[in-house]
Design a protein around this motif. Structure first.
Motif, PDB file in Angstrom:
ATOM      1  N   THR A   1      -4.408   6.374 -26.967  1.00 48.46           N
ATOM      2  CA  THR A   1      -5.224   7.550 -27.286  1.00 48.46           C
ATOM      3  C   THR A   1      -4.819   8.182 -28.612  1.00 48.46           C
ATOM      4  O   THR A   1      -5.553   9.013 -29.143  1.00 48.46           O
ATOM      5  CB  THR A   1      -5.056   8.595 -26.187  1.00 48.46           C
TER       6      THR A   1
ATOM      7  N   TRP B   1      -7.285   6.918 -18.992  1.00 52.45           N
ATOM      8  CA  TRP B   1      -5.830   6.992 -19.105  1.00 52.45           C
ATOM      9  C   TRP B   1      -5.184   7.419 -17.790  1.00 52.45           C
ATOM     10  O   TRP B   1      -4.254   6.804 -17.287  1.00 52.45           O
ATOM     11  CB  TRP B   1      -5.491   7.992 -20.215  1.00 52.45           C
ATOM     12  N   TYR B   2      -5.718   8.521 -17.238  1.00 57.04           N
ATOM     13  CA  TYR B   2      -5.074   9.127 -16.067  1.00 57.04           C
ATOM     14  C   TYR B   2      -5.104   8.219 -14.850  1.00 57.04           C
ATOM     15  O   TYR B   2      -4.126   8.122 -14.103  1.00 57.04           O
ATOM     16  CB  TYR B   2      -5.764  10.446 -15.712  1.00 57.04           C
TER      17      TYR B   2
ATOM     18  N   ARG C   1      -2.586   5.483 -15.099  1.00 56.40           N
ATOM     19  CA  ARG C   1      -1.248   5.958 -14.762  1.00 56.40           C
ATOM     20  C   ARG C   1      -1.089   6.098 -13.243  1.00 56.40           C
ATOM     21  O   ARG C   1      -0.073   5.697 -12.674  1.00 56.40           O
ATOM     22  CB  ARG C   1      -1.004   7.299 -15.449  1.00 56.40           C
ATOM     23  N   MET C   2      -2.111   6.647 -12.608  1.00 55.39           N
ATOM     24  CA  MET C   2      -2.025   6.877 -11.174  1.00 55.39           C
ATOM     25  C   MET C   2      -1.909   5.565 -10.406  1.00 55.39           C
ATOM     26  O   MET C   2      -1.136   5.453  -9.454  1.00 55.39           O
ATOM     27  CB  MET C   2      -3.243   7.690 -10.706  1.00 55.39           C
ATOM     28  N   MET C   3      -2.674   4.558 -10.831  1.00 57.99           N
ATOM     29  CA  MET C   3      -2.577   3.255 -10.162  1.00 57.99           C
ATOM     30  C   MET C   3      -1.185   2.660 -10.347  1.00 57.99           C
ATOM     31  O   MET C   3      -0.631   2.038  -9.434  1.00 57.99           O
ATOM     32  CB  MET C   3      -3.642   2.300 -10.691  1.00 57.99           C
TER      33      MET C   3
ATOM     34  N   GLU D   1       1.577   4.343 -10.625  1.00 61.95           N
ATOM     35  CA  GLU D   1       2.472   5.070  -9.717  1.00 61.95           C
ATOM     36  C   GLU D   1       2.370   4.530  -8.294  1.00 61.95           C
ATOM     37  O   GLU D   1       3.371   4.386  -7.589  1.00 61.95           O
ATOM     38  CB  GLU D   1       2.119   6.570  -9.726  1.00 61.95           C
TER      39      GLU D   1
ATOM     40  N   PRO E   1      -6.750   8.518  -5.027  1.00 62.74           N
ATOM     41  CA  PRO E   1      -6.638   9.581  -6.010  1.00 62.74           C
ATOM     42  C   PRO E   1      -7.142  10.907  -5.452  1.00 62.74           C
ATOM     43  O   PRO E   1      -8.019  10.930  -4.595  1.00 62.74           O
ATOM     44  CB  PRO E   1      -7.532   9.098  -7.151  1.00 62.74           C
ATOM     45  N   GLY E   2      -6.593  11.998  -5.982  1.00 63.09           N
ATOM     46  CA  GLY E   2      -7.027  13.333  -5.573  1.00 63.09           C
ATOM     47  C   GLY E   2      -8.310  13.716  -6.286  1.00 63.09           C
ATOM     48  O   GLY E   2      -9.137  12.860  -6.606  1.00 63.09           O
TER      49      GLY E   2
ATOM     50  N   PHE F   1     -10.360  14.553 -12.462  1.00 60.37           N
ATOM     51  CA  PHE F   1     -10.190  15.394 -13.649  1.00 60.37           C
ATOM     52  C   PHE F   1     -10.221  14.488 -14.868  1.00 60.37           C
ATOM     53  O   PHE F   1     -10.006  13.275 -14.752  1.00 60.37           O
ATOM     54  CB  PHE F   1      -8.886  16.182 -13.601  1.00 60.37           C
ATOM     55  N   ASN F   2     -10.513  15.068 -15.998  1.00 61.99           N
ATOM     56  CA  ASN F   2     -10.530  14.289 -17.228  1.00 61.99           C
ATOM     57  C   ASN F   2     -10.504  15.280 -18.393  1.00 61.99           C
ATOM     58  O   ASN F   2     -10.625  16.492 -18.198  1.00 61.99           O
ATOM     59  CB  ASN F   2     -11.777  13.410 -17.301  1.00 61.99           C
ATOM     60  N   SER F   3     -10.338  14.772 -19.595  1.00 63.85           N
ATOM     61  CA  SER F   3     -10.358  15.642 -20.766  1.00 63.85           C
ATOM     62  C   SER F   3     -10.702  14.813 -21.984  1.00 63.85           C
ATOM     63  O   SER F   3     -10.625  13.585 -21.958  1.00 63.85           O
ATOM     64  CB  SER F   3      -9.003  16.303 -20.967  1.00 63.85           C
TER      65      SER F   3
END
Lengths: 446, 521
Positions: A51, A305-306, A309-311, A313, A328-329, A332-334
């Motif tokens: 990024t 990206w997020y 990362r979560m996968m 973890e 996943p909970g 969210f994103n940005s």
């Protein structure tokens, strides 16, 4: 005997998996929990933040700064790095074959090879000067094709998504004139509601980008040296002279090297909720993984990206003996569109694919750089999600409100608690509340 | 690495004109420096400082006002001046040379024996000094004026650069105000009112102001009557009462990036160099040892200096050498014991070793004193300690290296590695303050803008990508990490002490069960 975990791909997914496996395992070979970890990448020697590539071209940072860990980190944590390109995977003998002819045995394999830019068969899409923006090599290519506005007198960007607008921002930081071809009638309106999408249209134009909406690419023309000369617009037949073409019409899983393997693929590597493929001891995470069934409202391939990362973890838990599904909970994103920051929590849909029950409250500041959209259920008033532009908001607060199943009135009344702007910034909660109240009054009187 | 610096001609025609105008002003100063005796000094002084200011203003306006509000870091790593190119080295050498002359060879600036009129550059500043305080200028007056002008004009530039960010705006107006009023004007006016008072910049607190309690100053304060005494008491209260309260409430930023003069210059004139600070873990290790060593040095030195001018006889004055020394020992022990009892967990392993080490050294020295001769404190003569501190730390470290090397090592070298005041405030900020930089759930994308633009060399990203709040003794709270973050992840704030230092292996957004499982400690 230590178990050898091999990870293909050193992006955020693969590196997160490696870090967590290292935390959960031993390095002493005699231990039952011992794991040897190897990360393979053909792209770069060390993990870097993809990024941040744009900031290297813009001169905000150097490439070295995009590496979140110092070079000694890997050796210290006993994570082996191998710079090589995997050509084939033989799952029956658990062997990887590299382009240099050597091989590597694994006990467990994690595929985390990410994405590659989409190309839709446009004539001229492989010419010199045509590129995507994904890999570090793309950045080097861009530096060659568009180092300044003498060499590159105009650039054309095709594809109205997040990478496209980043490429526009990058090129204009070097004063290169940019034409931005967007297929949709408004920027990224497959995701953003109209008010937001239109605000971003205006912001793009303020940055002197030649934004062409509802415009498709017909073909890319070459000069005598096989280099880009111009593009032709589908709708009008107009020819735009340019020295560089950026193709940013989305990405798809980077899994060509698996097509002769026994690993089941479709668009991506097919995985179940445990991120396991059809072959035992082979896992896939990140952009290249494709869920058999989409989770909630998420797409079955999440190229974010997020989620990568979560996968990472989650798969580390499974590999280290605590088999765990990827659950996943709240979404969210940005992103950032030139000067306007965007964050989203929960689900807010654009006009396309919006569920019937989802309605929006939209507020926009008069300076045309800040707005929010709150989505709620028109039957139950339940808060569904928020898009915020130019105002920072707290992830934790919205996560809590979504857990607590708050309604829209509550969220708008308590919006101040979620504010994450720097101290002394002007606050807009009152104006938003007023607008919300008056919109309700109008709604009830009609 | 195939990526090379692109050649970018980044100056517009107007900016080139502005550079020319500013250089004319500097040229006038240079002429004075090399002995040209201007006929009308007031006129030429105004002309010179005016041209420098106007040049900077035109430059800043052209650089920022034609663009939309937002982060303006384009080409930072391409420009010669801000990426350790030729221009940076030239500037570094010129600044370093200036500091060497200022501290060690003021005669080249035109300083003369006190009964003779000034010459050269210093003489050019005589009219302004006469106007403010009725006395001729000195090398320090020239330095103070240039320093103030630099903070004001580059402060203006910074205000335009961050005109979308009210935190940065207020902070910058604050440092501009404190420099102009407290460091520059008030001391001159105080001299006019009472010429017996020593020069006192009230915001310059011991131990940064290492000479504040030296004999000549203390005598001068006491001889100047009530006002002098009040200032002396203020000096003591500043470090022992006011500073701890403000740092508890707001973190050390209330001082380092809102009030302090060194910080003021770093944040304004030094802003184009903030990204040059060293972010490696190695640099952090060096930093911790060096800055705390300077703190020990200044405590020893000040103790020794005060000790030697105190008397023995409690009947003459209650504060005798022994009373003083025992109070110092008692105070240090109190701080040490309180920290070890209440904040043991928060101290890292290294910090703990360091704290114990330093404590033992100081106590040992005090013990040695009890068996040593009357003219020395500890093993050293106080004057030797004082003059070595003034030379090594006061001149070489804070001036020559701290500012002269801005374009090479970044703008906060002194604040990070040397300033004993920063060490005191930082110690408190780490252990006993409501201030922290909060990270925003799982939103970090590890891009690294925060780390690059941290002038203190803190690897902010290392915390942000773990969802961990940033609680670091060196953080001066400039707020730039938060400003440059493209995803709204960082926020400076003062909040409760509970849960201030947190760390999450699994970030917000993932499976709730996984977060509970892993983050439970």
């Amino acid at each position: 005997m230590e178990e050898h975990i091999v990870i293909i791909g050193n992006g955020i997914s693969g590196v997160t998996a490696a870090r967590h496996i290292r935390k959960l395992s031993d390095t002493e070979p005699s231990s039952a929990q011992a794991k040897k970890i190897t990360i393979i990448s053909a792209e770069t020697e060390y993990f870097f933040s993809r990024t941040a590539l744009m900031y290297v071209y813009m001169g905000h940072m150097t490439f070295k700064h995009t590496q979140p860990y110092e070079n000694w980190f890997w050796k210290k944590n006993k994570i082996n790095l191998k710079n090589a390109y995997v050509t084939t995977v033989d799952t029956s003998t658990k062997t990887l074959f590299f382009s240099e002819g050597d091989t590597l045995q694994y006990d467990k394999l994690i595929i985390a090879t990410g994405s590659k830019p989409n190309k839709f068969g446009w004539p001229g899409q492989d010419l010199k000067g045509v590129m995507g923006l994904y890999h570090k090599q793309d950045l080097e290519n861009l530096e060659t094709c568009a180092p300044n506005n003498q060499v590159c007198k105009r650039a054309v960007i095709v594809g109205g998504g997040l990478i496209g607008i980043e490429l526009c921002e990058m090129l204009s930081s070097r004063n290169i004139p940019v034409t931005f071809l967007v297929r949709e009638s408004s920027f990224w309106n497959s995701v953003l509601p109209d008010g937001e999408s239109q605000m971003i249209n205006r912001h793009i134009k303020h940055h002197h980008i030649d934004l062409r909406l509802s415009t498709n690419l017909k073909e890319i023309k070459a000069d005598d040296n096989g280099k880009v000369k111009s593009v032709i617009i589908e709708e009008t037949g107009e020819e735009i002279i340019c020295d560089m073409v950026g193709l940013t019409a989305g990405v798809s899983p980077n899994i060509d090297f698996l097509k002769d393997s026994k690993i089941e693929t479709e668009k991506g590597v097919k995985v179940n909720r445990y991120l396991e493929t059809n072959i035992k001891d082979v896992y896939a995470i990140g952009d290249c993984a494709e869920q058999h069934e989409a989770i909630g409202q998420r797409p079955s391939i999440e190229a974010v990206w997020y989620t990568g990362r979560m996968m990472g973890e989650v798969v580390a838990q499974t590999i280290c003996g605590n088999r765990m599904p990827y659950s996943p909970g709240h979404w969210f994103n940005s992103a950032k569109f030139f000067d306007i920051e965007y964050q989203t929590y929960g689900w807010v849909h654009g006009s396309k694919g919006r569920p019937d029950y989802e309605v929006h409250f939209h507020w926009k500041h008069e300076d045309d750089t800040k707005c929010i959209t709150v989505a709620y259920n028109k039957n139950t008033n339940a808060f569904l999600g928020i898009n915020t532009f130019g105002i920072r908001m707290r992830h934790e607060t919205f996560n809590k409100w979504l857990n607590e199943k708050r309604d829209v009135d509550f969220v708008i009344k308590h919006l101040g608690e979620a504010n994450f702007d720097p101290e002394f910034y002007k606050r807009y909660e009152k104006a938003i509340l007023l607008a919300y109240k008056s919109s309700n009054e109008t709604a009830t009187t009609i | 690495m195939a990526l090379t610096k692109p050649e970018i001609n980044h100056l517009s025609r107007k900016q080139k004109l502005a550079v020319f105008v500013g250089s004319l002003g500097l040229f006038l100063l240079a002429l004075a420096l090399f002995g040209i005796n201007f006929p009308n000094k007031s006129l030429f002084l105004i002309l010179s400082l005016g041209l420098i200011s106007v040049g900077t203003i035109i430059f800043s306006n052209d650089l920022y006002l034609n663009k939309l509000e937002g982060i303006k870091n384009d080409a930072t790593w391409f420009k010669s001046i801000s990426s350790r190119g030729v221009l940076a080295w030239v500037l570094g050498i010129v600044l370093t040379g200036f500091y060497i002359v200022l501290y060690f060879y003021p005669e080249y600036l035109g300083q003369t024996p006190s009964d003779k009129p000034n010459k050269g550059l210093i003489a050019l500043f005589d009219p302004l000094s006469e106007l403010l305080s009725g006395r001729p200028a000195s090398q320090w007056f020239v330095y103070g004026t240039l320093y103030t002008v630099a903070i004001l004009i580059f402060g203006y530039k910074f205000l335009l650069k961050y005109r979308h960010n009210r935190y940065e705006q207020l902070r910058t107006i604050s440092v501009m105000f404190f420099q102009l009023a407290f460091a520059f004007l008030i001391p001159e006016f105080m001299y006019v009112m009472n010429s017996d008072l020593p020069y006192y910049d009230l915001k310059n607190i011991w131990p940064l102001n290492y000479y504040n309690f030296e004999q000549y100053r203390v005598n001068a304060f006491i001889n100047a009557g009530n006002i002098g005494l009040a200032m002396l008491i203020f000096g003591v209260l500043s470090i022992f009462v006011i500073t701890p309260i403000l740092t508890y409430k707001y973190g050390k930023r209330w001082y380092c990036s809102w009030v302090c003069g060194c910080g003021g210059l770093a944040e304004t004139a030094g802003d184009p160099f903030r990204h040059l600070s060293d972010k490696r873990l190695f640099a952090w290790n060096v930093e911790r040892w060096v800055i705390h060593s300077v703190l020990v040095f200044v405590v020893l030195m000040t103790t020794a200096v005060i000790y030697t001018y105190l008397g023995y006889d409690p009947k003459k004055y209650w504060l005798t050498r022994d009373v003083f020394l025992y109070s110092v020992a008692g105070f240090l022990t109190l701080i040490f014991v309180l920290t070890m009892v209440f904040k043991r967990r928060e101290l890292g392993k290294d910090a703990k070793y360091g704290a114990v080490g330093y404590f033992v050294i100081i106590m040992a020295l005090i013990a040695i004193h009890l068996f040593s001769s009357e003219t020395k404190l500890f093993l050293f003569k106080a004057e030797t300690l004082r003059s070595s501190y003034a030379f090594l730390i006061g001149a070489i470290f804070s001036g020559v290296i701290g500012t002269g090397f801005y374009p090479i090592f970044g703008n906060r070298v002194w604040c990070r590695f040397g300033c004993p005041m920063a060490a005191v405030l930082g110690f408190q900020q780490r252990l006993f303050s409501k201030f922290r930089i909060t990270t925003n759930g799982g939103q970090c994308i590890s891009c690294g803008n925060c780390s690059v633009y941290c002038e203190m060399g803190i690897d902010v990203r290392a915390y942000a990508q773990k969802g961990e709040n940033i609680v670091r003794s060196s953080c001066v709270g400039c707020g730039i990490c938060s400003a440059v973050c493209p995803r709204g992840v960082l926020k400076l704030e003062n909040d409760s002490m509970n849960g201030r230092i947190n760390s999450n292996d699994i970030l917000l957004g993932n499976d709730v069960n996984l977060m509970d499982l892993v983050n439970k400690k």
